[in-house]
Structure formats: C-alpha cells, structure tokens
Scaffold this active site. Structure first.
Site, short mmCIF file in Angstrom:
data_model
loop_
_atom_site.label_atom_id
_atom_site.label_comp_id
_atom_site.label_asym_id
_atom_site.label_seq_id
_atom_site.Cartn_x
_atom_site.Cartn_y
_atom_site.Cartn_z
N LYS A 94 109.65 -16.17 51.62
CA LYS A 94 109.71 -17.60 51.26
C LYS A 94 109.33 -17.79 49.79
CE LYS A 94 107.15 -21.78 52.56
NZ LYS A 94 105.69 -21.72 52.40
N ASN A 148 101.25 1.82 56.96
CA ASN A 148 99.84 2.19 57.21
C ASN A 148 99.76 3.58 57.85
OD1 ASN A 148 100.64 1.78 59.82
ND2 ASN A 148 98.97 0.41 60.38
N SER A 159 106.12 -1.51 63.03
CA SER A 159 105.58 -1.49 64.39
C SER A 159 105.71 -0.09 64.96
CB SER A 159 106.35 -2.43 65.34
OG SER A 159 105.78 -2.34 66.64
N TYR A 212 110.24 -20.70 60.86
CA TYR A 212 110.27 -20.71 59.39
C TYR A 212 111.63 -21.18 58.89
CZ TYR A 212 105.85 -18.96 57.65
OH TYR A 212 104.54 -18.86 57.27
N TYR A 239 104.06 -5.25 73.24
CA TYR A 239 105.23 -4.99 72.39
C TYR A 239 106.30 -6.05 72.62
CZ TYR A 239 108.98 -2.31 70.13
OH TYR A 239 110.00 -1.90 69.31
N ARG A 289 108.67 9.50 73.12
CA ARG A 289 109.89 8.90 73.67
C ARG A 289 110.79 9.99 74.24
NH1 ARG A 289 111.32 4.76 68.95
NH2 ARG A 289 110.09 6.29 67.80
N1 UDP Z 1 111.17 8.97 79.97
C1 UDP Z 1 111.19 10.11 80.76
N2 UDP Z 1 110.51 11.22 80.34
C2 UDP Z 1 109.84 11.26 79.14
C3 UDP Z 1 109.83 10.08 78.33
C4 UDP Z 1 110.50 8.96 78.79
O1 UDP Z 1 111.80 10.15 81.85
O2 UDP Z 1 109.25 12.31 78.82
C5 UDP Z 1 111.93 7.79 80.44
C6 UDP Z 1 111.15 6.49 80.42
O3 UDP Z 1 110.46 6.31 81.66
C7 UDP Z 1 112.25 5.49 80.23
C8 UDP Z 1 113.28 6.22 79.38
O4 UDP Z 1 112.99 7.60 79.51
O5 UDP Z 1 112.86 5.16 81.46
C9 UDP Z 1 113.20 5.85 77.91
O6 UDP Z 1 111.86 5.95 77.53
P1 UDP Z 1 111.39 5.80 76.01
O7 UDP Z 1 109.89 5.92 76.02
O8 UDP Z 1 112.15 6.72 75.15
O9 UDP Z 1 111.82 4.34 75.56
P2 UDP Z 1 111.85 2.91 76.31
O10 UDP Z 1 113.29 2.61 76.42
O11 UDP Z 1 111.22 3.01 77.67
O12 UDP Z 1 111.08 2.02 75.42
#
Ligand code: UDP
Length: 314
Positions: free
Chosen positions: A83, A12, A53, A137, A123, A164
């Site tokens: 299925k 999507n 997701s 299932y 999530y 991230r």
């Molecule tokens: N994090 C950070 N600075 C950023 C983005 C993320 O320090 O700009 C930290 C976040 O708080 C976490 C880790 O990096 O502890 C990984 O974050 P991410 O969002 O990549 O994935 P998560 O493992 O938390 O789903």
C-alpha cells in the site's frame, strides 16, 4: 532477477536454508534480510510476493501459533508495504482453504469444508484469514492484490525431512527404508512441479484480467492416489523398499484436484511438467543431495586416533 528486476528477499529460515539463496547473493540487485514477516517490515517494491509460511503439515503443526501469525500478520505487513509503495501484492493462499472438499474438482467459487478447531486449522484458517484481509484492503484502500490458491507442489530443494509425501517417499525409496502410507493410500492429491508453479505465480502477478483479481487455483489437475504415487516412486527408483501402512492423520483431505479453468482462460497457463518427469528431476536431486552426505563405501569417518579401532571393526 533474470528478467532484470532488483529483488529483496526476506526469510526467517524456519523451513528454508541459506544454501537456497547462495547463488543469488553474489548478484547485483539482490538484497537479503533475515526477518520474520510476523514482525513489521518495510520494503519499497513495485511487486510483493508473500510466500511466507511453513507448508508441510509436520512443520506448520509443530509451531501452530507461529503458523497463524505468519499467515495473518505476515499478510498484514506485506499489504502495508504494498500500500505504501503503491505497488501490487500476490498472496500465496492454498488448496487447504477447501478443507476436506465436498465438491470435486475444486473451483475457486467453492467455499470449502474446513474444520476451524483441529490439527490443520492453524494453517487452513490462517490462510483463509489472509484472503479475507486481502479482500478488506482492496475494499478499503484499493490495494492491487492477487491471490494464488496453490495445490500440492514439489521439486528439487525440498528438505529431505520436510515430511510431505513426495519427499518422504523419494527419500525412503532411495535409502531402502519402508514407504510410509498414511491410511490405506486411497486419498488423492494432484502434484504440481515447482517450475510450473513459479511460471503461474508470475503470470498471475502480471495479469490485469478481471477474473485474475479474484483467487486463482494454481496446480496440476492430474490426480493420483497416494498408493499410486508410492508405486511410481518405487518403480522409478528401482527400490526394494516395502510399503507400510500407518494411521491417517486427523482431518486429512480425502480428495484434492484443482479446477484450473480460470488460470487457463485468464493467464493462458497450464502445467507443462507431468508427474513422471518432475519426479525424475526430484529423484535426481535427492540422489545427489543424499549421497553428498553419505561417507563413500571405501572410507570410514573416524578420528585419526581411532583408526586402529576402525580397522578392528569396532
Ligand atoms: N502422506 C503419506 N505418507 C507420508 C506423507 C504423507 O501417506 O509419508 C499422505 C498424507 O496423509 C496426505 C497426502 O500424503 O494424504 C499428502 O500429504 P502431504 O503432507 O504431502 O500434503 P497435504 O496435502 O496433506 O497438505
């Protein structure tokens, strides 16, 4: 497709882009449909990979109800299609099912420490409910299913604004922006390069080993603090960006490292690309990608009528 399969893809585009599938659109045997898996669909398929997701906290928290619907209803519809096709399904689960873990590293037998009522719940619980649905299932209909618990994964084609940590740090370093460390940077993550993950997913899908029919962790077991990652990115990009410290988001797991014993034993799978090499490929990608959007130093993007103003420095 390189192994000779016909592939039908659904997306999507909440987090994906058409650019990612552009090279496939020309190929025989590739079909694409813009579709939200929370709405029922039907594809006759021997194998269904349900990877749908948002995975970045920034993205999944912006649309928490959609996130839950994608996880649960998306899994339900993928299971129905598997299925009816009498095919096999692989469900992408997550290390987030372990929450803020009290056991370290995390084996598949650990039930986790998840907050059911918080910022990450849409999530974490969405993915947990999908695992429960897969289990049900299988029990009710004998659907052949595989569950991959995917740990932090990175690589080329991440969005620059994905949010991230790996893409944030690389983009910030390349652009000379401050590197945003959430908390004191002592929290840990274990980063898996995308090609390693894809290989693991395919091995899991095709495995008939007894243990592979339960959930299987897929991730790189080498663990780093967020501060170590920031320093490595600074060193590798040669950036002069400074570190800034921001609030730690709520329920941010303090430690995360996969126990990959099951994947090693049952799939003979181990990540091959270590952090430095994977980061280099990702830095190269963003370097090209970001500079493609920057005007070259010697040109100024202006309407022809404004040329004089541009020359005047206005
Ligand atoms: N994090 C950070 N600075 C950023 C983005 C993320 O320090 O700009 C930290 C976040 O708080 C976490 C880790 O990096 O502890 C990984 O974050 P991410 O969002 O990549 O994935 P998560 O493992 O938390 O789903």
């Amino acid at each position: 497709m390189n192994e000779g399969h016909d592939v039908t893809a659904l997306d999507n585009f909440y987090t994906g882009t058409t650019a990612n599938i552009a090279p496939l659109l020309q190929r025989d045997g590739f079909k694409f449909s813009r579709h939200d898996v929370a709405i029922p669909f039907w594809v006759q398929a021997d194998q269904t990979y349900n990877l749908a997701s948002a995975a970045s906290p920034k993205d999944y928290q912006a649309e928490p109800i959609e996130t839950m619907k994608t996880s649960f209803l998306g899994c339900l519809h993928a299971l129905e299609t598997a299925k009816a096709s009498e095919g096999r399904i692989l469900q992408a689960s997550t290390s987030e099912v372990y929450g803020d873990p009290q056991i370290h590293p995390q084996p598949e037998t650990y039930w986790g420490n998840v907050n059911p009522f918080g910022a990450r719940s849409c999530y974490d619980e969405g993915k947990r409910s999908a695992e429960a649905l897969i289990y049900s299932y299988r029990q009710m209909f004998d659907v052949e299913a595989r569950v991959a618990r995917i740990f932090n994964t990175y690589g080329p084609r991440m969005r620059a604004d994905d949010g991230r940590v790996v893409s944030n740090f690389i983009v910030q370093a390349l652009q000379g922006q401050p590197i945003t460390i959430y908390g004191d940077g002592s929290q840990t993550r274990s980063f898996c390069y995308v090609d390693d993950l894809v290989e693991g997913l395919m091995r899991l899908m095709n495995s008939n080993a007894e243990l592979a029919t339960g959930p299987v962790n897929l991730g790189n077991p080498n663990e780093f603090t967020v501060l170590e990652l920031a320093e490595l990115v600074l060193e590798m990009t040669g950036s002069k960006s400074r570190l800034i410290f921001e609030d730690l988001p709520s329920d941010d797991p303090k430690l995360r490292q996969p126990d990959i014993g099951r994947a090693v034993e049952e799939l003979n799978w181990r990540p091959q690309v270590q952090l430095r090499e994977g980061l280099q490929r990702t830095i190269d990608y963003f370097d090209t990608h970001l500079s493609a959007h920057k005007p070259a130093n010697d040109t100024v993007a202006v309407h022809p009528d404004q040329t004089d103003l541009a020359h005047a420095g206005l």
